[in-house]
Design a protein around this motif. Structure first.
Motif, PDB file in Angstrom:
ATOM      1  N   LEU A 109     -17.875  38.501  30.997  1.00 24.93           N
ATOM      2  CA  LEU A 109     -17.459  39.492  31.989  1.00 24.93           C
ATOM      3  C   LEU A 109     -17.162  40.831  31.333  1.00 24.93           C
ATOM      4  CD1 LEU A 109     -16.596  40.386  34.819  1.00 24.93           C
ATOM      5  CD2 LEU A 109     -14.295  39.553  34.281  1.00 24.93           C
ATOM      6  N   TYR A 110     -16.458  40.800  30.226  1.00 23.44           N
ATOM      7  CA  TYR A 110     -16.109  42.034  29.517  1.00 23.44           C
ATOM      8  C   TYR A 110     -17.376  42.802  29.135  1.00 23.44           C
ATOM      9  CZ  TYR A 110     -13.942  44.937  25.851  1.00 23.44           C
ATOM     10  OH  TYR A 110     -13.513  45.973  25.058  1.00 23.44           O
ATOM     11  N   THR A 111     -18.347  42.099  28.612  1.00 22.89           N
ATOM     12  CA  THR A 111     -19.620  42.743  28.280  1.00 22.89           C
ATOM     13  C   THR A 111     -20.270  43.333  29.523  1.00 22.89           C
ATOM     14  OG1 THR A 111     -19.971  41.272  26.392  1.00 22.89           O
ATOM     15  CG2 THR A 111     -21.933  42.344  27.324  1.00 22.89           C
ATOM     16  N   ALA A 112     -20.248  42.587  30.611  1.00 24.71           N
ATOM     17  CA  ALA A 112     -20.878  43.069  31.848  1.00 24.71           C
ATOM     18  C   ALA A 112     -20.157  44.289  32.407  1.00 24.71           C
ATOM     19  CB  ALA A 112     -20.912  41.950  32.884  1.00 24.71           C
ATOM     20  N   LEU A 113     -18.832  44.319  32.298  1.00 27.88           N
ATOM     21  CA  LEU A 113     -18.088  45.475  32.802  1.00 27.88           C
ATOM     22  C   LEU A 113     -18.521  46.765  32.097  1.00 27.88           C
ATOM     23  CD1 LEU A 113     -14.470  44.012  33.104  1.00 27.88           C
ATOM     24  CD2 LEU A 113     -15.899  44.846  34.988  1.00 27.88           C
ATOM     25  N   TRP A 114     -18.868  46.653  30.832  1.00 23.62           N
ATOM     26  CA  TRP A 114     -19.228  47.837  30.056  1.00 23.62           C
ATOM     27  C   TRP A 114     -20.734  48.111  30.046  1.00 23.62           C
ATOM     28  CZ3 TRP A 114     -16.516  51.701  27.743  1.00 23.62           C
ATOM     29  CH2 TRP A 114     -15.129  51.573  27.786  1.00 23.62           C
ATOM     30  N   THR A 115     -21.536  47.232  30.578  1.00 17.54           N
ATOM     31  CA  THR A 115     -22.988  47.425  30.493  1.00 17.54           C
ATOM     32  C   THR A 115     -23.688  47.447  31.840  1.00 17.54           C
ATOM     33  OG1 THR A 115     -23.316  45.032  30.157  1.00 17.54           O
ATOM     34  CG2 THR A 115     -23.128  46.408  28.185  1.00 17.54           C
ATOM     35  N   THR A 116     -22.937  47.289  32.937  1.00 22.07           N
ATOM     36  CA  THR A 116     -23.581  47.312  34.252  1.00 22.07           C
ATOM     37  C   THR A 116     -23.222  48.559  35.047  1.00 22.07           C
ATOM     38  OG1 THR A 116     -21.789  46.009  35.268  1.00 22.07           O
ATOM     39  CG2 THR A 116     -23.706  44.805  34.425  1.00 22.07           C
ATOM     40  N   GLY A 117     -22.581  49.554  34.382  1.00 21.50           N
ATOM     41  CA  GLY A 117     -22.249  50.800  35.050  1.00 21.50           C
ATOM     42  C   GLY A 117     -23.420  51.758  35.031  1.00 21.50           C
ATOM     43  N   GLY A 118     -23.115  53.029  35.242  1.00 18.78           N
ATOM     44  CA  GLY A 118     -24.165  54.048  35.236  1.00 18.78           C
ATOM     45  C   GLY A 118     -24.516  54.465  33.820  1.00 18.78           C
ATOM     46  N   ASP A 119     -25.314  55.514  33.714  1.00 19.82           N
ATOM     47  CA  ASP A 119     -25.749  56.010  32.411  1.00 19.82           C
ATOM     48  C   ASP A 119     -24.728  56.942  31.767  1.00 19.82           C
ATOM     49  OD1 ASP A 119     -28.125  54.630  32.541  1.00 19.82           O
ATOM     50  OD2 ASP A 119     -29.138  56.251  33.608  1.00 19.82           O
ATOM     51  N   ASP A 120     -23.786  57.437  32.562  1.00 17.21           N
ATOM     52  CA  ASP A 120     -22.771  58.356  32.043  1.00 17.21           C
ATOM     53  C   ASP A 120     -21.780  57.581  31.182  1.00 17.21           C
ATOM     54  OD1 ASP A 120     -20.756  60.159  31.585  1.00 17.21           O
ATOM     55  OD2 ASP A 120     -20.482  60.706  33.701  1.00 17.21           O
ATOM     56  N   ASP A 121     -21.510  58.074  29.969  1.00 19.82           N
ATOM     57  CA  ASP A 121     -20.554  57.404  29.073  1.00 19.82           C
ATOM     58  C   ASP A 121     -19.175  57.286  29.703  1.00 19.82           C
ATOM     59  OD1 ASP A 121     -22.359  56.946  27.127  1.00 19.82           O
ATOM     60  OD2 ASP A 121     -21.652  58.496  25.742  1.00 19.82           O
TER      61      ASP A 121
END
Length: 201
Positions: free
Chosen positions: A80-92
């Motif tokens: 889940l932690y990985t998904a929270l940081w990798t399923t957002g938009g392209d903006d940092d």
């Protein structure tokens, strides 16, 4: 060797340190176990708010992560932690993906997102945070890492705070050095250069 890693899911520097630990597991005999801590808990009761979060937004991902860890365990929290940081938009700056999207990507029930919006899981967050503080022996920021190198031998430390993720053997060398320093009897603190902006992608 087990490395227990306590993370605040909203902290970008913690995200980078977690990716370093993932690299470490590829080049050293280390297994990562994921746990939740929260800067919201750390700052409870303070007159000032160093995180600038008067609305309590940072509780939301911490609650979700604590619920997942409680119901499904460390591996599920890691996904889940990985998904929270990798399923957002392209903006940092768009660090937090949509909760239901992240849950789906992690193979978890999407209705768990409801747990993030109420204080039902707050005691889970506080209890896990307290275990991090107990491991390090006092108050600390995020992340906290506690390593069991051999039976009865436990080394705990805050950080390391990094702005870029070292890869391969560079990650392993940093791991070796951190363990050496943190495991030195009576060692207390080490600080490096001024903090640089995190490079998230």
């Amino acid at each position: 060797m087990i490395a227990d890693f306590w993370l605040d899911p909203s902290c970008p520097y913690t995200w980078l340190t977690s990716r370093w630990l993932v690299e470490v597991t590829r080049v050293r005999p280390v297994e990562a176990r994921w746990h939740v801590m929260s800067l919201s808990v750390l700052n409870e009761g303070r007159d000032d708010d160093p995180e600038g979060d008067p609305e309590g937004y940072l509780w939301v991902p911490a609650r979700l992560c604590a619920s997942v860890a409680d119901r499904y365990g460390s591996d599920a929290l890691g996904r889940l932690y990985t998904a929270l940081w990798t399923t957002g938009g392209d903006d940092d700056q768009d660090w937090l993906g949509d909760l239901t999207t992240a849950l789906r990507a992690a193979g978890l029930p999407e209705d768990l997102a409801d747990a993030a919006l109420t204080p039902e899981s707050d005691d889970l967050v506080r209890a896990s945070h307290a275990r991090a503080m107990a491991a390090i022996g006092g108050e600390s920021g995020t992340p906290v890492v506690a390593v069991t190198a051999s039976p009865g031998e436990r080394v705990a430390f805050f950080g390391p705070v990094i702005s870029r993720v070292p890869e391969g053997e560079a990650a392993g060398r940093l791991w070796d050095g951190v363990l050496l320093v943190a495991g030195t009897p009576h060692f207390h603190e080490l600080k490096g250069r001024p903090r640089a902006n995190p490079v998230l992608r």
